[in-house]
Write an enzyme that holds these catalytic residues in place. Structure first.
Site, PDB file in Angstrom:
ATOM      1  N   LYS A 132       0.654  -1.256   0.119  1.00 54.34           N
ATOM      2  CA  LYS A 132       0.108  -0.047   0.090  1.00 54.34           C
ATOM      3  C   LYS A 132       0.846   1.015  -0.204  1.00 54.34           C
ATOM      4  O   LYS A 132       0.641   2.194  -0.679  1.00 54.34           O
ATOM      5  CB  LYS A 132      -0.721   0.030   1.297  1.00 54.34           C
ATOM      6  CG  LYS A 132      -2.074  -1.112   1.038  1.00 54.34           C
ATOM      7  CD  LYS A 132      -2.999  -0.832   2.200  1.00 54.34           C
ATOM      8  CE  LYS A 132      -2.686  -1.350   3.504  1.00 54.34           C
ATOM      9  NZ  LYS A 132      -2.319  -2.578   3.687  1.00 54.34           N
ATOM     10  N   MET A 189      -9.374   2.108  18.917  1.00 57.96           N
ATOM     11  CA  MET A 189      -8.357   2.232  19.783  1.00 57.96           C
ATOM     12  C   MET A 189      -8.748   2.788  21.148  1.00 57.96           C
ATOM     13  O   MET A 189      -8.046   2.923  22.299  1.00 57.96           O
ATOM     14  CB  MET A 189      -7.331   3.407  19.355  1.00 57.96           C
ATOM     15  CG  MET A 189      -7.527   4.713  19.143  1.00 57.96           C
ATOM     16  SD  MET A 189      -7.623   5.807  20.355  1.00 57.96           S
ATOM     17  CE  MET A 189      -8.756   6.840  19.854  1.00 57.96           C
ATOM     18  N   MET A 195      -6.722  -4.751  17.099  1.00 57.46           N
ATOM     19  CA  MET A 195      -8.079  -4.598  16.865  1.00 57.46           C
ATOM     20  C   MET A 195      -8.358  -6.100  17.648  1.00 57.46           C
ATOM     21  O   MET A 195      -9.576  -5.904  18.451  1.00 57.46           O
ATOM     22  CB  MET A 195      -8.674  -4.534  15.580  1.00 57.46           C
ATOM     23  CG  MET A 195      -8.549  -3.273  14.968  1.00 57.46           C
ATOM     24  SD  MET A 195      -8.897  -1.809  15.705  1.00 57.46           S
ATOM     25  CE  MET A 195      -7.216  -1.283  16.254  1.00 57.46           C
ATOM     26  N   GLY A 201      -4.194   1.541  14.129  1.00 54.35           N
ATOM     27  CA  GLY A 201      -4.577   1.457  12.915  1.00 54.35           C
ATOM     28  C   GLY A 201      -4.549   2.714  11.809  1.00 54.35           C
ATOM     29  O   GLY A 201      -4.443   2.422  10.890  1.00 54.35           O
ATOM     30  N   GLN A 202      -4.549   3.861  12.350  1.00 53.51           N
ATOM     31  CA  GLN A 202      -4.840   5.066  11.435  1.00 53.51           C
ATOM     32  C   GLN A 202      -3.504   6.036  11.716  1.00 53.51           C
ATOM     33  O   GLN A 202      -2.944   5.853  12.575  1.00 53.51           O
ATOM     34  CB  GLN A 202      -5.906   5.648  11.887  1.00 53.51           C
ATOM     35  CG  GLN A 202      -7.260   4.893  11.701  1.00 53.51           C
ATOM     36  CD  GLN A 202      -8.449   5.730  11.854  1.00 53.51           C
ATOM     37  OE1 GLN A 202      -9.071   6.432  10.691  1.00 53.51           O
ATOM     38  NE2 GLN A 202      -9.124   5.533  13.084  1.00 53.51           N
TER      39      GLN A 202
END
Length: 787
Positions: A88, A173, A341, A378-379
């Protein structure tokens, strides 16, 4: 370039080769029509930026030509990825150039979207907000930049006197946040990525880091390939790519991670192998009711978690449980625990976070190089924007909370609000916010940088009536959420604007605008300032500070007002609104020792890990928090000091948290567990990666993983369509049998990226009562072949 005939397996291999090449020297990925014609990369202009996707914080070098991004290269000067990128990451520049970019404001009129001017859109939004300000909300994102999140906080908590703001990071989170605060008194990891370079054991707690955080996984693989002896223990409910390289794959029944963590603690105390000196100096014990307990009382609590008892219901054997006990009992073993997660999206997500900290505190495996419990994110700015800026319903910047009067006063003074402006009552958290929107308790919402009509669990219930509310959506592409919007605002993305992210290891990274956004797309910061100023022009009192001036005023270094609501000013090369907002915000970072440096410092760095403190004229970062010699707030002679402990005694808390069954478990009608998650090719709801042809070609559609024996018993073959039904909804997907992921018997896995197959119409919206984070990892479903 990746060939047109690529399949998913070849794609994964190609990504691995890219990462391997990057570790030798810079690999450049050329984009678009210019790509095949680029022969001399030295002709390009190169600038630094953090990657737009996950929370790892990899550095990329962006190659520019003729006002476009034409090439991407891993940044060898960035210590996070050292020149490597995942699949990615190499394609991140192509996310800017999908054919269906939003380029003009759109207003829904008589059921159809009509192109509008910015003035018309801004005026409409301002008047709608003014009509019902206490029922208007903002739903933001861990993809917000720090200045974007800070502006939204000022707009809502200062201007509307409301706390109805929450980010999509609540979904990923929040349990980690509450876990940190309840154990250490302050949020965010104490360790850093460097610990992966010196540990000898990694334990992943329900975390497929090979696909979700591949650059961190590459650190482990590089050490293994060099001959380092490093053990990987994969605790999971399905075999993944991470499992394939693990020394031990330990498959547990969903939710029993609570019992497994308690079992490790029980063994440490029963064997007498816990770090007695460390615990006496640095920890104390709490019952689940919040009352202090003794070590003996804690031992009595753990009596129900012997290996023999936990083996009866966890899915792990006594021997596997004892293996974990052996690892943490070894005083010379350096262990990193990783999770994301799998632990956080859990109806007892806070508890399992607490329990893994218990394991590390009891064993003394924290605050030392190579030993740390480490929550991954995750972000790209869930840490910097949501957690540090505090874009949460209960929070204020810098670790403050709205319930605390002194905290409110500190923020009101900086913002020059009228005293008493900030509401002491927390607003709606994410799930409550969408439920309130469905009921009409909220009448409006502004969504920025996220796609809730795709990602909220139990979509049928929680997104009903959204089209009947006043919904503003700022985005870069059409999404499920723009389809129900009242107003759609086209946004600038990534290097089409200035930005600052805060990544997983407390690393703050800055970048400059490099290219113009398409058409009339504009920055999210400007959009909110422009609406606020229109409200000010219309006489809305909330947008006035205590002196009657515009509340969201941005000033230059000399204190002169910048007319930032005017696009021609905001977009001018002569001003950098991000710089002014960031430097204002940093005044609020000192209270909880989350100190950040001035904006200009970050322009010269590949990020700095806070607290960043000026020492002998130099801005110095902190690799490991709470550690003497690394963290400037640790006193001499302390070695490890948990200085933000709520009791003021420098001691972390070891909590007696019990096992609790999930609210929905398989039964005769719904006999399977459902787990959802991501795949390596796509990110979140696929809004960006779905426009990148190589990624979309490699993984074009969602599927459902079945255990081969379950599939055989149902007569389902690979690729056959099956129907998945829960108490909330139904979806049809092709079966994947013996694919890269193989779930345990009685469990299925579905990725959630596919906008044509919304698995969140099936998922459960129960959440952790402490963190309010929903559980996407387990609910009960039935699976039937489609004949």
């Amino acid at each position: 370039m990746i060939s047109k005939a690529i399949n998913r397996r070849d794609f994964i291999k190609q990504a691995a080769r890219m990462a391997a090449l990057a570790s030798i020297g810079p690999t450049t990925y050329a984009l678009g029509q210019e790509g095949p014609n680029l022969k001399n990369y030295d002709d390009l202009t190169w600038q630094k930026a953090p990657c737009r996707f996950c929370g790892t914080g990899c550095g990329v070098m962006v190659g520019l030509k003729n006002g476009r991004v034409v090439a991407i290269q891993g940044d060898q000067q960035n210590p996070v990825n050292q020149g490597m990128l995942c699949a990615k990451g190499y394609h991140v520049g192509a996310a800017l150039y999908g054919k269906d970019r939003l380029t003009d404001p759109l207003i829904r009129k008589n059921g159809k979207y009509v192109k509008a001017s910015w003035d018309e859109a801004i005026d409409l939004i301002a008047k709608k907000v003014m009509k019902d300000p206490e029922k208007f909300s903002i739903y933001g994102s861990g993809q917000w930049t720090i200045p974007e999140g800070y502006t939204a906080m000022k707009f809502l908590k200062g201007g509307l006197k409301s706390n109805h703001i929450d980010p999509n990071a609540r979904l990923c989170m929040a349990s980690a946040v509450v876990g940190f605060i309840t154990t250490f008194g302050v949020d965010e990891p104490s360790g850093c990525y460097d610990d992966l370079d010196v540990c000898d054991t990694v334990i992943t707690w329900g975390n497929n880091w090979a696909e979700m955080h591949p650059i961190l996984y590459s650190r482990y693989m590089n050490r293994r390939n060099k001959g380092d002896k490093i053990t990987l223990i994969d605790l999971g409910t399905r075999r993944t790519r991470s499992s394939s390289e693990a020394n031990h794959y330990l498959e547990f029944i969903p939710q029993t991670d609570l019992a497994i963590a308690n079992c490790i603690c029980q063994q440490l105390l029963e064997r007498g192998t816990y770090d007695k000196a460390f615990v006496e100096k640095n920890a104390r014990f709490k019952g689940n009711d919040g009352k202090d307990i003794t070590l003996d009382q804690y031992k009595a609590f753990l009596a129900d978690y012997t290996p023999e008892k936990v083996a009866e219901y966890s899915g792990l054997s006594k021997e596997q449980l004892m293996l974990l006990g052996d690892l943490f009992s070894d005083p010379n073993r350096k262990i990193v625990s990783l999770w994301c997660m799998g632990m956080n999206q859990h109806t007892r997500g806070t508890w399992i976070n607490n329990l893994v900290y218990n394991v590390h505190l009891l064993s003394g495996k924290i605050g030392k190089p190579g030993s740390t419990p480490f929550s991954l994110t995750g972000q790209p700015s869930a840490c910097g924007t949501c957690r540090e800026v505090g874009t949460l319903a209960h929070a204020l910047p810098g670790g403050r909370v709205v319930k605390n009067g002194e905290h409110r006063k500190q923020v009101e003074d900086l913002w020059k609000c009228v005293p008493g402006t900030i509401n002491p009552k927390p607003g709606f958290h994410t799930m409550a916010m969408f439920q309130a929107l469905a009921k009409g308790d909220l009448t409006g919402m502004w969504v920025q940088v996220t796609n809730p009509a795709h990602t909220i669990p139990n979509l049928h219930a929680n997104l009903k009536n959204a089209k009947d509310r006043f919904l503003v959506v700022s985005d870069v592409y059409p999404t499920e959420t723009t389809r129900v919007a009242s107003v759609i605002l086209p946004s600038a993305m990534w290097v089409e604007k200035n930005g600052v992210y805060g990544n997983t290891e407390r690393r703050t990274q800055q970048w400059f605008k490099m290219v113009d956004p398409p058409g009339n797309a504009r920055d999210d910061v400007w959009q909110m300032i422009a609406v606020a100023h229109r409200m000010y022009e219309l006489g809305f009192e909330g947008m006035k500070d205590r002196h009657g001036k515009f509340l969201l005023t941005v000033r230059d270094d000399n204190g002169k007002e910048i007319e930032a609501w005017k696009w021609e000013v905001f977009n001018s090369d002569k001003v950098n609104i991000d710089r002014q907002l960031f430097n204002e915000y940093r005044n609020l970072t000192l209270l909880k020792h989350k100190d950040i440096a001035p904006y200009d410092v970050y322009t010269k760095e590949r990020g700095l890990r806070w607290p960043v403190v000026k020492t002998n004229g130099q801005w110095k970062e902190t690799p490991r928090r709470f550690v003497e010699g690394e963290d400037p707030y640790v006193h001499d002679g302390k070695e490890v000091q948990f200085y933000m402990a709520k009791a003021g005694d420098d001691k972390a808390l070891i909590w007696a948290r019990p096992y609790e069954a999930p609210p929905e478990i398989p039964d005769a009608t719904y006999p399977f567990w459902l787990c959802t998650g991501r795949v390596v090719e796509h990110w979140h709801s696929g809004t960006m990666t779905g426009r990148i042809k190589e990624l979309q070609r490699a993984m074009p559609a969602a599927y459902v993983e079945l255990h081969p024996k379950d599939a055989s018993e149902m007569g389902v073959s690979d690729g056959q369509l099956v129907k998945i039904t829960s108490r909330r909804g139904t979806i049809k997907l092709p079966a994947s049998i013996r694919g890269r992921g193989i779930p345990q018997r009685g469990l299925i896995f579905v990725p959630f990226f596919d906008e044509t197959k919304l698995i969140n119409e099936v998922t459960l919206d129960e959440y952790c009562p402490m963190s309010k984070e929903p559980d996407y990892k387990k609910c009960a479903v039935k699976v039937e072949p489609v004949v």
